[in-house]
Structure formats: structure tokens, C-alpha cells
Design a protein around this motif. Sequence first.
Motif, PDB file in Angstrom:
ATOM      1  N   ARG A  60      37.725  44.517  47.350  1.00  0.00           N
ATOM      2  CA  ARG A  60      38.542  44.079  48.131  1.00  0.00           C
ATOM      3  C   ARG A  60      39.138  43.022  47.652  1.00  0.00           C
ATOM      4  NH1 ARG A  60      33.661  43.088  49.672  1.00  0.00           N
ATOM      5  NH2 ARG A  60      33.396  45.068  51.090  1.00  0.00           N
ATOM      6  N   GLU A  61      40.294  42.480  48.134  1.00  0.00           N
ATOM      7  CA  GLU A  61      40.893  41.349  47.500  1.00  0.00           C
ATOM      8  C   GLU A  61      40.025  40.110  48.111  1.00  0.00           C
ATOM      9  OE1 GLU A  61      45.120  38.831  47.002  1.00  0.00           O
ATOM     10  OE2 GLU A  61      45.111  40.654  48.386  1.00  0.00           O
TER      11      GLU A  61
ATOM     12  N   GLU B  10      45.156  42.565  41.012  1.00  0.00           N
ATOM     13  CA  GLU B  10      45.953  43.744  40.607  1.00  0.00           C
ATOM     14  C   GLU B  10      45.093  44.892  41.569  1.00  0.00           C
ATOM     15  OE1 GLU B  10      47.694  43.666  36.509  1.00  0.00           O
ATOM     16  OE2 GLU B  10      45.410  42.875  36.507  1.00  0.00           O
ATOM     17  N   ASP B  11      45.712  45.779  42.267  1.00  0.00           N
ATOM     18  CA  ASP B  11      45.174  46.661  42.814  1.00  0.00           C
ATOM     19  C   ASP B  11      46.085  48.094  42.524  1.00  0.00           C
ATOM     20  OD1 ASP B  11      44.260  49.025  44.518  1.00  0.00           O
ATOM     21  OD2 ASP B  11      44.329  47.705  46.264  1.00  0.00           O
TER      22      ASP B  11
ATOM     23  N   LYS C 188      40.594  47.877  41.690  1.00  0.00           N
ATOM     24  CA  LYS C 188      40.953  46.339  42.052  1.00  0.00           C
ATOM     25  C   LYS C 188      40.501  45.430  40.889  1.00  0.00           C
ATOM     26  CE  LYS C 188      40.841  47.386  47.092  1.00  0.00           C
ATOM     27  NZ  LYS C 188      41.215  49.107  46.947  1.00  0.00           N
TER      28      LYS C 188
END
Length: 73
Positions: free
Chosen positions: A43-44, A62-63, A68
Motif C-alpha cells: 500500500r502507499e 508508483e503503482d 507498488k
Amino acid sequence: MMADMDTIEIDNRGLQPPEPMVRILTAVSTMGEAGRVVALMDREPLPLYAELERRGLQWRFEDDGQVKRLTIW
């Protein structure tokens, strides 16, 4: 964790908070001025950004829908 002369690579996938953040902060504390940290994430890491900014670091998240990736320099 893998490292070459300029890049520290971390795979944080599958880890529960706060472990990914702890691992990233440990890595950035050991990278040189010209170094970078590249972390694979689930996850971010939004809570991490304020700390990176406080340390004078820049980052890109970046995803691409499959991977990710957080790059810090």
C-alpha cells in the motif's frame, strides 16, 4: 534486503504496520548522499511522507496495478 553501491532494495510486501516504515527509515539512515532506497509495498505509505520530508528526502510512489514501488533519494 539487497544493496549495491547506490541502491538499497527492500521487499515490504506482506508485512504489517509499522514494520514497513521501520525498515524504510532504517535503510534511509544508512544510504549515502547519492544513494536511494527502493521498496516494494502492499500500500502507499502515506504516514511516512512527513518523516521523509523532515529528513530532506524526496520520493516517488508508483503503482502500475501489479507492483507498488516507493523510491526514495
